[in-house]
Write a protein that holds these residues in place. Structure first.
Motif, PDB file in Angstrom:
ATOM      1  N   VAL A 153     -39.893  16.142 -69.136  1.00 22.07           N
ATOM      2  CA  VAL A 153     -39.776  15.642 -67.764  1.00 22.07           C
ATOM      3  C   VAL A 153     -39.025  14.317 -67.747  1.00 22.07           C
ATOM      4  N   LEU A 154     -39.344  13.414 -68.669  1.00 20.07           N
ATOM      5  CA  LEU A 154     -38.649  12.126 -68.722  1.00 20.07           C
ATOM      6  C   LEU A 154     -37.170  12.299 -69.049  1.00 20.07           C
ATOM      7  N   ALA A 157     -35.314  14.931 -68.382  1.00 20.55           N
ATOM      8  CA  ALA A 157     -34.663  15.524 -67.216  1.00 20.55           C
ATOM      9  C   ALA A 157     -34.438  14.474 -66.129  1.00 20.55           C
ATOM     10  N   GLU A 158     -35.427  13.612 -65.888  1.00 14.73           N
ATOM     11  CA  GLU A 158     -35.265  12.552 -64.893  1.00 14.73           C
ATOM     12  C   GLU A 158     -34.155  11.588 -65.303  1.00 14.73           C
ATOM     13  N   PHE A 159     -34.094  11.233 -66.579  1.00 15.90           N
ATOM     14  CA  PHE A 159     -33.068  10.312 -67.056  1.00 15.90           C
ATOM     15  C   PHE A 159     -31.672  10.924 -66.901  1.00 15.90           C
ATOM     16  N   GLY A 175     -30.756  13.346 -64.877  1.00 17.42           N
ATOM     17  CA  GLY A 175     -30.443  13.468 -63.452  1.00 17.42           C
ATOM     18  C   GLY A 175     -29.999  12.143 -62.858  1.00 17.42           C
ATOM     19  N   GLY A 176     -30.693  11.055 -63.225  1.00 16.60           N
ATOM     20  CA  GLY A 176     -30.306   9.724 -62.744  1.00 16.60           C
ATOM     21  C   GLY A 176     -28.944   9.313 -63.272  1.00 16.60           C
TER      22      GLY A 176
END
Length: 99
Positions: free
Chosen positions: A48-49, A51-53, A55-56
């Motif tokens: 999850v981390l 993927a968030e990184f 995406g950002g």
């Protein structure tokens, strides 16, 4: 005629009851993987981390280049001014020409 249909019905009923008894007595055991019914297993925190990184980072890249290199989207040439076009460029015949 009724006897032959009656025999077919008895065969179908006997198959149905035998299959149900077998299915009720068997249990499927799975020890190797997690199992859930119509619900996915929750992803791991690291995934999850990541993927968030990513995406950002992707949105930063897009917005940064939209702001600083806007010419890539609209083009790097000057925008034409229609008032400066001549009648010949627009394909309009001269006014003194007879039709």
């Amino acid at each position: 005629m009724l006897a032959s249909r009656g025999l077919n019905i008895l065969r179908a009923v006997s198959r149905y009851t035998v299959c149900n008894n077998v299915a009720k007595n068997t249990v499927q055991i799975r020890h190797s993987h997690g199992w859930s019914y119509r619900v996915g297993l929750p992803p791991k925190r690291g995934i999850v981390l990541a993927a968030e990184f990513l995406g950002g980072l992707t949105w930063w890249w897009i917005l940064y280049h939209l702001y600083h290199d806007f010419g890539h989207i609209v083009g790097e040439f000057p925008y034409p001014v229609p008032e400066e076009w001549t009648d010949e460029e627009l394909g309009i015949p001269p006014e003194d020409e007879d039709c």
